[in-house]
Design a protein around this motif. Structure first.
Motif, PDB file in Angstrom:
ATOM      1  N   PRO A 203       0.832  -1.653   0.015  1.00 30.06           N
ATOM      2  CA  PRO A 203      -0.059  -0.058  -0.251  1.00 30.06           C
ATOM      3  C   PRO A 203       0.923   1.068   0.074  1.00 30.06           C
ATOM      4  CG  PRO A 203      -0.978  -1.492   1.638  1.00 30.06           C
ATOM      5  CD  PRO A 203       0.485  -2.103   1.280  1.00 30.06           C
ATOM      6  N   LEU A 204       2.125   0.914   0.533  1.00 32.80           N
ATOM      7  CA  LEU A 204       2.813   2.760   0.552  1.00 32.80           C
ATOM      8  C   LEU A 204       3.468   2.622  -0.915  1.00 32.80           C
ATOM      9  CD1 LEU A 204       5.177   1.802   4.256  1.00 32.80           C
ATOM     10  CD2 LEU A 204       3.014   3.846   3.905  1.00 32.80           C
ATOM     11  N   ALA A 205       4.294   1.688  -0.316  1.00 31.21           N
ATOM     12  CA  ALA A 205       4.837   1.774  -2.456  1.00 31.21           C
ATOM     13  C   ALA A 205       3.361   2.179  -3.600  1.00 31.21           C
ATOM     14  CB  ALA A 205       4.930   0.353  -2.664  1.00 31.21           C
ATOM     15  N   ARG A 206       2.105   2.109  -3.142  1.00 35.61           N
ATOM     16  CA  ARG A 206       1.066   1.917  -4.017  1.00 35.61           C
ATOM     17  C   ARG A 206       0.478   3.883  -4.068  1.00 35.61           C
ATOM     18  NH1 ARG A 206      -3.069  -2.973  -4.867  1.00 35.61           N
ATOM     19  NH2 ARG A 206      -1.983  -3.992  -6.435  1.00 35.61           N
ATOM     20  N   GLN A 207       0.798   4.323  -2.658  1.00 33.72           N
ATOM     21  CA  GLN A 207       0.685   5.238  -2.331  1.00 33.72           C
ATOM     22  C   GLN A 207       1.308   6.899  -3.078  1.00 33.72           C
ATOM     23  OE1 GLN A 207      -0.678   6.030   1.654  1.00 33.72           O
ATOM     24  NE2 GLN A 207      -0.975   8.460   1.498  1.00 33.72           N
ATOM     25  N   TYR A 208       2.697   6.580  -2.522  1.00 37.73           N
ATOM     26  CA  TYR A 208       3.602   7.451  -2.662  1.00 37.73           C
ATOM     27  C   TYR A 208       4.477   7.544  -3.679  1.00 37.73           C
ATOM     28  CZ  TYR A 208       2.163   8.493   2.504  1.00 37.73           C
ATOM     29  OH  TYR A 208       1.555   8.905   3.025  1.00 37.73           O
ATOM     30  N   ALA A 209       5.289   6.062  -4.564  1.00 41.88           N
ATOM     31  CA  ALA A 209       5.722   5.672  -5.495  1.00 41.88           C
ATOM     32  C   ALA A 209       5.151   6.586  -7.134  1.00 41.88           C
ATOM     33  CB  ALA A 209       6.483   5.068  -5.722  1.00 41.88           C
ATOM     34  N   THR A 210       5.848   6.890  -7.402  1.00 37.87           N
ATOM     35  CA  THR A 210       5.848   7.226  -8.937  1.00 37.87           C
ATOM     36  C   THR A 210       5.660   6.547 -10.263  1.00 37.87           C
ATOM     37  OG1 THR A 210       7.641   8.083  -9.565  1.00 37.87           O
ATOM     38  CG2 THR A 210       5.755   9.836  -8.419  1.00 37.87           C
TER      39      THR A 210
ATOM     40  N   ILE B  15       7.446   1.547  -9.492  1.00 43.03           N
ATOM     41  CA  ILE B  15       7.794   0.378  -8.347  1.00 43.03           C
ATOM     42  C   ILE B  15       8.094  -0.406  -9.301  1.00 43.03           C
ATOM     43  CG2 ILE B  15       6.760  -1.258  -7.348  1.00 43.03           C
ATOM     44  CD1 ILE B  15       4.600   0.865  -7.070  1.00 43.03           C
ATOM     45  N   ILE B  16       9.849  -0.984  -8.290  1.00 41.83           N
ATOM     46  CA  ILE B  16      10.483  -1.913  -9.278  1.00 41.83           C
ATOM     47  C   ILE B  16      10.284  -2.904  -8.123  1.00 41.83           C
ATOM     48  CG2 ILE B  16      12.909  -2.738  -9.398  1.00 41.83           C
ATOM     49  CD1 ILE B  16      13.459   0.124 -10.597  1.00 41.83           C
ATOM     50  N   ALA B  17       9.824  -4.385  -8.837  1.00 40.75           N
ATOM     51  CA  ALA B  17      10.032  -5.383  -8.168  1.00 40.75           C
ATOM     52  C   ALA B  17      10.950  -6.430  -8.075  1.00 40.75           C
ATOM     53  CB  ALA B  17       8.265  -6.405  -8.736  1.00 40.75           C
ATOM     54  N   LEU B  18      11.681  -7.045  -7.935  1.00 41.87           N
ATOM     55  CA  LEU B  18      12.585  -8.192  -7.448  1.00 41.87           C
ATOM     56  C   LEU B  18      12.137  -9.066  -7.194  1.00 41.87           C
ATOM     57  CD1 LEU B  18      15.570  -6.348  -5.774  1.00 41.87           C
ATOM     58  CD2 LEU B  18      14.702  -6.729  -8.444  1.00 41.87           C
ATOM     59  N   LYS B  19      12.579 -10.639  -7.758  1.00 36.36           N
ATOM     60  CA  LYS B  19      12.776 -11.555  -7.221  1.00 36.36           C
ATOM     61  C   LYS B  19      13.410 -12.361  -7.470  1.00 36.36           C
ATOM     62  CE  LYS B  19       9.261 -15.663  -7.478  1.00 36.36           C
ATOM     63  NZ  LYS B  19       7.649 -15.928  -8.192  1.00 36.36           N
ATOM     64  N   ALA B  20      14.363 -13.139  -6.718  1.00 39.84           N
ATOM     65  CA  ALA B  20      15.759 -13.552  -6.844  1.00 39.84           C
ATOM     66  C   ALA B  20      17.156 -12.870  -7.675  1.00 39.84           C
ATOM     67  CB  ALA B  20      15.499 -15.077  -7.607  1.00 39.84           C
ATOM     68  N   GLY B  21      16.456 -11.684  -6.887  1.00 40.26           N
ATOM     69  CA  GLY B  21      17.829 -10.807  -7.621  1.00 40.26           C
ATOM     70  C   GLY B  21      17.547 -10.103  -9.348  1.00 40.26           C
ATOM     71  N   ALA B  22      16.404 -10.747  -9.675  1.00 38.78           N
ATOM     72  CA  ALA B  22      15.606 -10.502 -11.366  1.00 38.78           C
ATOM     73  C   ALA B  22      14.755  -9.193 -11.091  1.00 38.78           C
ATOM     74  CB  ALA B  22      16.279 -11.152 -11.963  1.00 38.78           C
ATOM     75  N   ILE B  23      14.846  -8.350 -11.534  1.00 39.94           N
ATOM     76  CA  ILE B  23      13.355  -7.098 -12.073  1.00 39.94           C
ATOM     77  C   ILE B  23      12.162  -8.594 -12.256  1.00 39.94           C
ATOM     78  CG2 ILE B  23      12.339  -5.524 -13.237  1.00 39.94           C
ATOM     79  CD1 ILE B  23      15.266  -4.090 -12.694  1.00 39.94           C
ATOM     80  N   VAL B  24      11.190  -8.464 -11.505  1.00 46.24           N
ATOM     81  CA  VAL B  24      10.142  -9.530 -12.470  1.00 46.24           C
ATOM     82  C   VAL B  24       8.991  -8.136 -12.399  1.00 46.24           C
ATOM     83  CG1 VAL B  24      10.445 -10.831 -11.134  1.00 46.24           C
ATOM     84  CG2 VAL B  24       9.344  -9.904 -10.093  1.00 46.24           C
ATOM     85  N   PHE B  25       9.160  -6.438 -12.449  1.00 49.16           N
ATOM     86  CA  PHE B  25       7.995  -5.923 -12.892  1.00 49.16           C
ATOM     87  C   PHE B  25       8.771  -4.453 -12.342  1.00 49.16           C
ATOM     88  CE2 PHE B  25       5.165  -2.684 -11.025  1.00 49.16           C
ATOM     89  CZ  PHE B  25       3.809  -2.646 -11.972  1.00 49.16           C
ATOM     90  N   ASP B  26       8.098  -3.675 -13.552  1.00 50.28           N
ATOM     91  CA  ASP B  26       8.566  -2.583 -13.780  1.00 50.28           C
ATOM     92  C   ASP B  26       8.097  -1.087 -13.937  1.00 50.28           C
ATOM     93  OD1 ASP B  26      10.096   0.300 -14.091  1.00 50.28           O
ATOM     94  OD2 ASP B  26      12.034  -0.514 -14.889  1.00 50.28           O
ATOM     95  N   GLY B  27       7.211  -0.788 -13.389  1.00 47.88           N
ATOM     96  CA  GLY B  27       6.071   0.327 -13.849  1.00 47.88           C
ATOM     97  C   GLY B  27       5.339   1.028 -12.427  1.00 47.88           C
ATOM     98  N   ASN B  28       4.224   1.091 -12.976  1.00 47.38           N
ATOM     99  CA  ASN B  28       3.117   2.559 -12.211  1.00 47.38           C
ATOM    100  C   ASN B  28       1.937   1.987 -10.716  1.00 47.38           C
ATOM    101  OD1 ASN B  28       1.001   2.367 -13.803  1.00 47.38           O
ATOM    102  ND2 ASN B  28       1.629   4.188 -14.758  1.00 47.38           N
ATOM    103  N   ALA B  29       2.352   2.064  -9.862  1.00 51.02           N
ATOM    104  CA  ALA B  29       0.832   1.771  -9.440  1.00 51.02           C
ATOM    105  C   ALA B  29      -0.944   0.879 -10.118  1.00 51.02           C
ATOM    106  CB  ALA B  29       0.744   3.475  -8.831  1.00 51.02           C
ATOM    107  N   ALA B  30      -0.770   1.558 -11.113  1.00 51.96           N
ATOM    108  CA  ALA B  30      -2.147   1.493 -11.960  1.00 51.96           C
ATOM    109  C   ALA B  30      -1.452  -0.240 -12.266  1.00 51.96           C
ATOM    110  CB  ALA B  30      -2.053   2.166 -12.897  1.00 51.96           C
ATOM    111  N   ALA B  31      -0.471  -0.112 -12.554  1.00 50.38           N
ATOM    112  CA  ALA B  31       0.120  -1.598 -13.751  1.00 50.38           C
ATOM    113  C   ALA B  31       0.649  -2.817 -12.423  1.00 50.38           C
ATOM    114  CB  ALA B  31       0.888  -1.493 -14.468  1.00 50.38           C
ATOM    115  N   LEU B  32       0.342  -2.337 -11.599  1.00 48.20           N
ATOM    116  CA  LEU B  32       1.519  -3.180 -10.446  1.00 48.20           C
ATOM    117  C   LEU B  32      -0.197  -4.281  -9.703  1.00 48.20           C
ATOM    118  CD1 LEU B  32       3.359  -4.499  -8.848  1.00 48.20           C
ATOM    119  CD2 LEU B  32       2.637  -2.606  -6.230  1.00 48.20           C
ATOM    120  N   THR B  33      -0.987  -5.207 -10.918  1.00 48.31           N
ATOM    121  CA  THR B  33      -1.900  -5.214 -10.358  1.00 48.31           C
ATOM    122  C   THR B  33      -2.041  -6.524  -8.925  1.00 48.31           C
ATOM    123  OG1 THR B  33      -1.962  -7.337 -12.053  1.00 48.31           O
ATOM    124  CG2 THR B  33      -2.959  -5.082 -13.031  1.00 48.31           C
ATOM    125  N   ASP B  34      -3.862  -7.537  -9.330  1.00 49.94           N
ATOM    126  CA  ASP B  34      -2.941  -8.588  -8.309  1.00 49.94           C
ATOM    127  C   ASP B  34      -2.434  -9.270  -9.191  1.00 49.94           C
ATOM    128  OD1 ASP B  34      -4.697  -6.536  -6.047  1.00 49.94           O
ATOM    129  OD2 ASP B  34      -6.874  -7.633  -6.400  1.00 49.94           O
TER     130      ASP B  34
END
Length: 263
Positions: free
Chosen positions: A207-214, A216-235
């Protein structure tokens, strides 16, 4: 601007902290790094100022290679990068003023640093920074007499006095209560929007990432698996990042946040 070019980090025990990271963070962005514990968030963040040396690739800040910098060059680059950590990193027995002034040490030689010979301008910068985070009345207070949230805001003021265009924040609200967390995040948002400083922050809270960040980059096992804005970070994306069981727990956290904000 912060640029990762084919960056990898392998620890001595064989753990891959980062895997082939290619990403650019533009000036003035507010970027949240999310992911499971051990996903590489702290490695990513701390590699920017070479607190964690990388194994392969290159990291550049404002066009200057952090990876290849010699001792003198690295010192100059680090002056441009403020760091806020979960543990505050304050000298608890020193006053708030002295802790904030320590953000200027990178601009002084060894003897002036040891003797604490700061300029009048630096003392004025300290007052201005404390006013920005709402702690003007704490100038001569010992740091160990402050609450956790106040101590974290002192560390933010220290980064401001450093006059660094980039601020790295490594889980800065992990040990704070929800109300204090919001105050600290609002301070960082204000600094980003009004001063144009680049913020890169590690967060466990979606929720904090979605509220404040312009961004969001998500990491999994040291690799980037998501890079976008809050709207694109779907369930669906979150389930891929965290796994089904942990995502359901995170979803409950999101529901709770939304429910509390409705009162």
């Amino acid at each position: 601007m912060i640029t990762f070019e084919n960056v990898s980090k392998v620890y001595p025990n064989g753990v891959k902290g980062l895997q082939n990271i290619d990403v650019t963070i533009e000036q003035g962005e507010f970027v949240a790094i999310i992911g499971l514990s051990g996903a590489g968030k702290s490695t990513f963040l701390r590699s920017i100022n070479r607190l964690v040396p990388i194994t392969e690739g290159d990291i550049r800040v404002d066009g200057k290679s952090v990876t290849k910098a010699n001792k003198k060059e690295l010192r100059l680059i680090r002056r441009q990068i403020g760091l806020i950590s979960q543990s505050f990193n304050l000298v608890k027995r020193s006053t708030v003023q002295k802790n904030v002034l320590s953000g200027r040490l990178g601009y002084y030689g060894t003897w002036k640093s040891i003797l604490g010979l700061f300029t009048k301008e630096d003392y004025e910068r300290t007052k201005e920074a404390l006013a920005t985070v709402g702690l003007s009345d704490k100038l001569q207070t010992r740091s160990d007499q402050l609450s956790g949230g106040q101590q974290q805001r002192v560390s933010i003021a220290r980064a401001l006095v450093q006059q660094a265009p980039v601020i790295l924040a490594d889980e800065p609200v992990a040990s704070l209560d929800p109300i204090t967390t919001e105050k600290v995040m609002e301070d960082l948002k204000k600094i980003n929007q009004e001063m144009g400083k680049t913020i890169v922050i590690n967060l466990h809270s979606i929720p904090l990432a979605r509220q404040y960040a312009t961004r969001i980059i998500a990491l999994k096992a040291g690799a980037i698996v998501f890079d976008g804005n809050a709207a694109a970070l779907t369930d669906q994306r979150l389930e891929q990042i965290y796994g089904k069981a942990i995502f359901e727990e995170k979803a409950g956290e999101i529901d709770e946040t939304e429910r509390n904000s409705s009162f």
